[in-house]
Design an enzyme around this catalytic site. Structure first.
Site, PDB file in Angstrom:
ATOM      1  N   TYR A  36       0.813  -1.215   0.000  1.00 40.54           N
ATOM      2  CA  TYR A  36       0.000   0.000   0.000  1.00 40.54           C
ATOM      3  C   TYR A  36       0.851   1.273   0.000  1.00 40.54           C
ATOM      4  O   TYR A  36       0.330   2.358  -0.271  1.00 40.54           O
ATOM      5  CB  TYR A  36      -0.924   0.002   1.217  1.00 40.54           C
ATOM      6  CG  TYR A  36      -2.072  -0.960   1.092  1.00 40.54           C
ATOM      7  CD1 TYR A  36      -3.086  -0.749   0.169  1.00 40.54           C
ATOM      8  CD2 TYR A  36      -2.139  -2.099   1.890  1.00 40.54           C
ATOM      9  CE1 TYR A  36      -4.141  -1.629   0.038  1.00 40.54           C
ATOM     10  CE2 TYR A  36      -3.195  -2.999   1.766  1.00 40.54           C
ATOM     11  CZ  TYR A  36      -4.195  -2.763   0.846  1.00 40.54           C
ATOM     12  OH  TYR A  36      -5.233  -3.632   0.721  1.00 40.54           O
ATOM     13  N   GLU A  74      -3.121 -29.540  12.520  1.00 44.20           N
ATOM     14  CA  GLU A  74      -3.335 -28.842  11.256  1.00 44.20           C
ATOM     15  C   GLU A  74      -4.238 -27.624  11.404  1.00 44.20           C
ATOM     16  O   GLU A  74      -4.059 -26.629  10.711  1.00 44.20           O
ATOM     17  CB  GLU A  74      -3.936 -29.819  10.239  1.00 44.20           C
ATOM     18  CG  GLU A  74      -4.241 -29.196   8.893  1.00 44.20           C
ATOM     19  CD  GLU A  74      -4.756 -30.202   7.886  1.00 44.20           C
ATOM     20  OE1 GLU A  74      -5.226 -29.772   6.816  1.00 44.20           O
ATOM     21  OE2 GLU A  74      -4.704 -31.410   8.168  1.00 44.20           O
ATOM     22  N   ASP A 116      -4.996 -34.084   8.724  1.00 42.34           N
ATOM     23  CA  ASP A 116      -6.044 -34.817   8.025  1.00 42.34           C
ATOM     24  C   ASP A 116      -5.442 -35.927   7.178  1.00 42.34           C
ATOM     25  O   ASP A 116      -4.300 -35.821   6.697  1.00 42.34           O
ATOM     26  CB  ASP A 116      -6.843 -33.874   7.112  1.00 42.34           C
ATOM     27  CG  ASP A 116      -7.715 -32.906   7.905  1.00 42.34           C
ATOM     28  OD1 ASP A 116      -7.950 -33.180   9.093  1.00 42.34           O
ATOM     29  OD2 ASP A 116      -8.132 -31.881   7.340  1.00 42.34           O
TER      30      ASP A 116
END
Length: 944
Positions: free
Chosen positions: A692, A772, A824
């Protein structure tokens, strides 16, 4: 309320603070809340922090809290005398008497029921005490009876127990099996008779009802399991020799992919469904042997004893195994169907991509180049899962102006074969050549005119042809050939002798060679690259692929110069007797592959002090690198590769000329000034803030790229530049550290992981648990898992950021704690562990300072699937399947057999699951059962 507010004479009400909620955290959407409540009777303040309740240090609240700390405040009326009561409301007498009568009746029934239930409870309590006092068996010589623990438990808890039910502890023979010993208790004869007389039920199981048949079956199963494991273990090394081509005593065919999965799989106690089809992949629909070039999983020969062993196991699971001895004939129908293309006499030069020899008196036809590429892949047995080309009508229609995208000349004979094969009578686009000088029939320096029928729009073809020079992230097919034109399966490539490599038009020949080295194991100095029978010039390795006329969909042939050298001199080599046993007897290639070959040059960034960074930046200005605008060399951030020598993904040290050098150079100039001013003022900034600050940045990724350019040129980390990314991930547990001169205590409340420099790490934890997801960390935090098990829990927030990986690495290097990963069961979960162990491509420049070796995979694993409730397995998406197949190509993945086995299972079964499935039936199962049991096993292994 309206009446009270409207009365001006109402006296002022006084309120006092009775409770308030205090918020801890850096943002509104996350953090921790603590309640402070005042006892109205004693005036004592109490602090409620989850399950921990303590007195406030002061009897009265004198501490001042700012609006940033206090989230909610509650007050009570201090002087209730100001509240007027309306005593003028009265109830009619007949209603009042009815209410009193109803209350008296209800109270009487309530007292009677209460006395009855208390009497029954007291009676049951006495009964339980009486029976249990007589239940113990003093000696095994005394008679006793077996009773189910489940029934005994509900009998002791319920006021009205059901009949005795021992069916859960009986076997199929109606007796007591040894396997149920943990689910039953012994009762004395007196206690049993008391229960049986009052409640009935059964069956009656005495001390003489031990089932000998089940005991014998169990012993036989143990012996059978030991025998099966020993037999399979004895053949495991033989299987690897067969896969490596070291065994020549083959008598029966099996699928190569099946044998690979059989070799890397865990050895069960008995044959399973996973190993029941050793020949199904090489069996055609006619139950005959598939042609070797037509089957995706190649076949290998196994010895006779090995075959009899796996045939016996497979038949015990599924009695449908087809046997193929070494002299089995391939299915004629399948051979005829597969070789139909070649039997139609299609030109092999067209298949190999060689140039067609043109003659002025011959006729030719134009076919889209993209269609020819698809056709080559379709008939090539080494290209896996290729798409079927569209019909020839569609291909020829693509020659229209709005669709034309490159043309290939083919002979008239090839065109007729194509038309016959694709069952079409389309006219096509013919082409003829005319010699405008009219001198001879050969092409020399004469002018040639090309005529097409119908005419093809040259301007559109030229415009569309230019698009192929700007392709990005497209596949080319690379085929590895052993020796002089002899195609064999390379032992260097673990799965295929061909692969698709993702490249761009700007990819250098050097990068392509490194990718080939990575996949096939052929060092770049020995690579001979060919396209269409023409050897590719290797003199300038920084030439781009588009400059070498290598486009998307092309086929590249790779040969190893060592193979050709060995083939040529195979019969002339001899060993000098005086040098036997020394390195002087080794051939050139083996020495080149071991001691003479050095890993490629790559970046190795380091943490530098502000003074060192400022000196390097000043040196850039002194040497004039920034003040001049001619071509400015910037590092290439896409040339990343896994180097086994260093154990992680690295960024090759190669520089390129920026396509917009003036604009890029001015942005680098601005960024260096900004970094220098921040370092001198001891200020830090974020990547997003830098984006920015300068309106010339077109995207945040561009500003990040400029920062990485500078970090590579200075060979330092982003931290050294006082530039950080947004924080991701949380940590909780026995850990404290100093960040920005403040002590951060993670022992009670989860804290966001800082992106800056942290110091003075202190912990007495036993291990680190990587999870996770943030929600799993919150779940374990609510169960106080980090307190009861004295550990540090870190959430990676999906794919881990550099801050998360840096914290894990610092803890590992300083305290040498075991690290366990809970992710997972899907490709993304495995990719998280790969990022910790080997780094990621996006952070290839910084991986040397971020990787952490030795992380143990805790779960969720393939073996945990049986623990999950029904319906917890999810379908793999096409994106998941593509990611899993791509990961199997990566050499760092193939180094871990457990990862390979899991990915292959996901691809085969198209299933995955998540950590949340472990809490589907019991929300505390993860913290109270699964993790303690699994971590205990792994801690024992770590101790060993």
């Amino acid at each position: 309320m309206r009446r009270i507010l409207s009365e001006p004479s109402q006296p002022e009400l006084l309120y006092e603070l009775s409770s308030f909620v205090q918020h801890y955290g850096n943002a509104v959407d996350h953090g921790h809340y603590v309640a402070h409540i005042k006892d109205e009777n004693t005036g004592q303040w109490w602090r409620f922090n989850d399950k921990i309740v303590t007195k406030d240090s002061q009897s009265s609240l004198t501490k001042t809290f700012s609006s940033e700390d206090v989230y909610l405040m509650m007050y009570r009326v201090k002087d209730t005398n100001h509240i007027e009561r309306d005593d003028n409301i009265c109830v009619p007498s007949h209603y009042f008497e009815e209410i009193q009568t109803s209350n008296a009746t209800y109270q009487k029934k309530y007292n009677q029921r209460k006395e009855k239930e208390l009497s029954l409870i007291n009676e049951r309590t006495e009964e339980v005490r009486s029976v249990l006092s007589e239940a113990s068996v003093q000696s095994l010589s005394q008679p006793f009876f077996w009773i189910s623990c489940d029934w005994l438990r509900q009998w002791a808890k319920n006021v009205t127990p059901s009949a005795i039910d021992n069916t859960a502890i009986t076997c199929s023979h109606g007796k007591v099996p040894v396997s149920k010993v943990t689910s039953m208790k012994r009762l004395s004869s007196k206690a049993w008779e008391t229960l049986l007389e009052k409640y009935g039920g059964g069956p009656k199981l005495s001390h003489e009802d031990c089932c000998l048949d089940c005991l014998k079956e169990g012993a036989q199963n143990v012996m059978s399991a030991d025998t099966y494991r020993d037999r399979r273990e004895s053949f495991k090394q033989l299987a690897w020799d067969i896969l490596d081509g070291k065994n020549e005593d083959g008598k029966y065919y099996v699928s190569r992919s099946w044998l690979l999965q059989w070799s890397i799989g865990e050895i069960p106690d008995a044959p399973s469904e996973a190993n029941s089809n050793p020949t199904s992949d090489i069996t055609c629909s006619h139950r005959q042997l598939l042609p070797e070039h037509a089957t995706v999983p190649k076949r290998v020969l196994v010895p006779k004893d090995f075959w009899h062993s796996i045939y016996k196991d497979a038949n015990s699971v599924k009695n449908d195994v087809v046997t193929f001895p070494s002299d089995s004939k391939e299915c004629l129908v399948c051979c005829r169907n597969f070789f139909d293309m070649f039997q139609k006499k299609l030109s092999m030069s067209l298949f190999m991509g060689k140039c067609v020899k043109l003659n002025l008196n011959s006729s030719y036809f134009l076919v889209p180049t993209s269609w020819i590429s698809k056709w080559r892949n379709y008939i090539n047995p080494d290209v896996k899962n290729s798409d079927t080309p569209e019909t020839l009508n569609v291909a020829i229609n693509s020659l229209l102006c709005e669709k034309a995208c490159g043309l290939t000349l083919i002979t008239e004979e090839d065109w007729k074969c194509f038309c016959k094969e694709w069952d079409t009578e389309i006219q096509g686009v013919s082409a003829e050549f005319e010699n405008m000088d009219n001198m001879n029939n050969e092409f020399g320096n004469c002018q040639v005119l090309i005529k097409t029928c119908p005419e093809v729009c040259e301007s559109c073809i030229g415009e569309k042809e230019s698009h192929k020079f700007h392709y990005c992230n497209e596949d080319i097919c690379v085929i590895f050939v052993r020796g002089k034109g002899r195609r064999e399966h390379s032992s260097k490539a673990e799965f295929n002798s061909s692969t698709n490599l993702e490249v761009s038009a700007s990819t250098s020949l050097y990068t392509l060679k490194m990718l080939i080295w990575d996949y096939f194991g052929v060092v770049k100095e020995n690579q001979i690259l060919e396209k269409g029978g023409i050897t590719i010039d290797n003199s300038d390795e920084y030439t781009t692929l588009v400059d070498l006329n290598i486009f998307a969909g092309d086929q590249i042939i790779v040969r190893d110069s060592d193979d050709e050298l060995v083939n040529e001199k195979k019969d002339t080599q001899y060993t000098e007797e005086g040098y036997r046993g020394t390195l002087l007897t080794s051939n050139v290639s083996s020495q080149g592959r071991t001691s003479m070959q050095k890993p490629p040059n790559h970046f190795n960034v380091q943490d530098l002090s502000p003074r060192e960074v400022l000196e390097s930046i000043d040196q850039f200005f002194v040497e004039g690198h920034i003040s001049q605008y001619p071509e400015f060399a910037v590092p290439s951030l896409t040339d990343h590769i896994y180097l086994k020598e260093v154990g992680h993904i690295v960024l090759l040290k190669r520089f390129m000329i920026s396509p917009s050098s003036r604009g890029t150079k001015s942005l680098i100039h601005w960024m260096l000034h900004k970094i220098r001013s921040n370092l001198r003022a001891n200020r830090s900034t974020t990547l997003r803030a830098l984006y920015y600050m300068n309106t010339f940045f077109t995207s945040e990724s561009q500003s990040t790229t400029i920062v990485d350019y500078i970090a590579a040129m200075l060979e330092c980390t982003r931290t050294s530049l006082n530039i950080y990314a947004a924080p991701t991930g949380y940590v909780i547990g026995d850990l404290t550290f100093v960040y920005k001169n403040e002590i951060v205590d993670c022992r009670r409340v989860e804290k966001p992981i800082p992106t800056g420099v942290i110091t003075d790490l202190r912990t007495e934890a036993d291990y680190i648990l990587l999870v996770e997801k943030d929600c799993i960390l919150a779940r374990l935090s609510d169960d106080d898992f980090h307190i009861s098990h004295k550990c540090i829990i870190i959430s990676s927030h999906g794919r881990p950021s550099m801050a998360v990986r840096g914290l894990v690495r610092s803890l590992k290097l300083r305290f040498q704690l075991p690290i366990f990963a809970l992710v997972d069961f899907d490709p993304a979960g495995i990719d998280i562990m790969v990022s910790f162990e080997y780094g990621s491509k996006n952070s290839a420049l910084y991986n040397s300072n971020l990787i952490t070796k030795g992380i143990k995979w805790l779960g969720v694993k393939q073996g945990d699937i049986q623990l999950l409730p029904d319906g917890c397995m999810l379908e793999m998406t096409e994106k998941n399947l593509k990611a899993a197949k791509e990961m199997l190509r990566q050499p760092q993945i193939r180094e871990n057999s457990e990862w390979v086995k899991s990915l292959m299972w996901m691809i085969k079964n198209k299933k995955k699951t998540r950590i949340d499935a472990l809490t589907a039936d019991n929300i505390s199962y993860l913290a109270n059962t699964y993790l303690p049991s699994r971590i205990s096993e792994m801690m024992n292994e770590f101790g060993e």
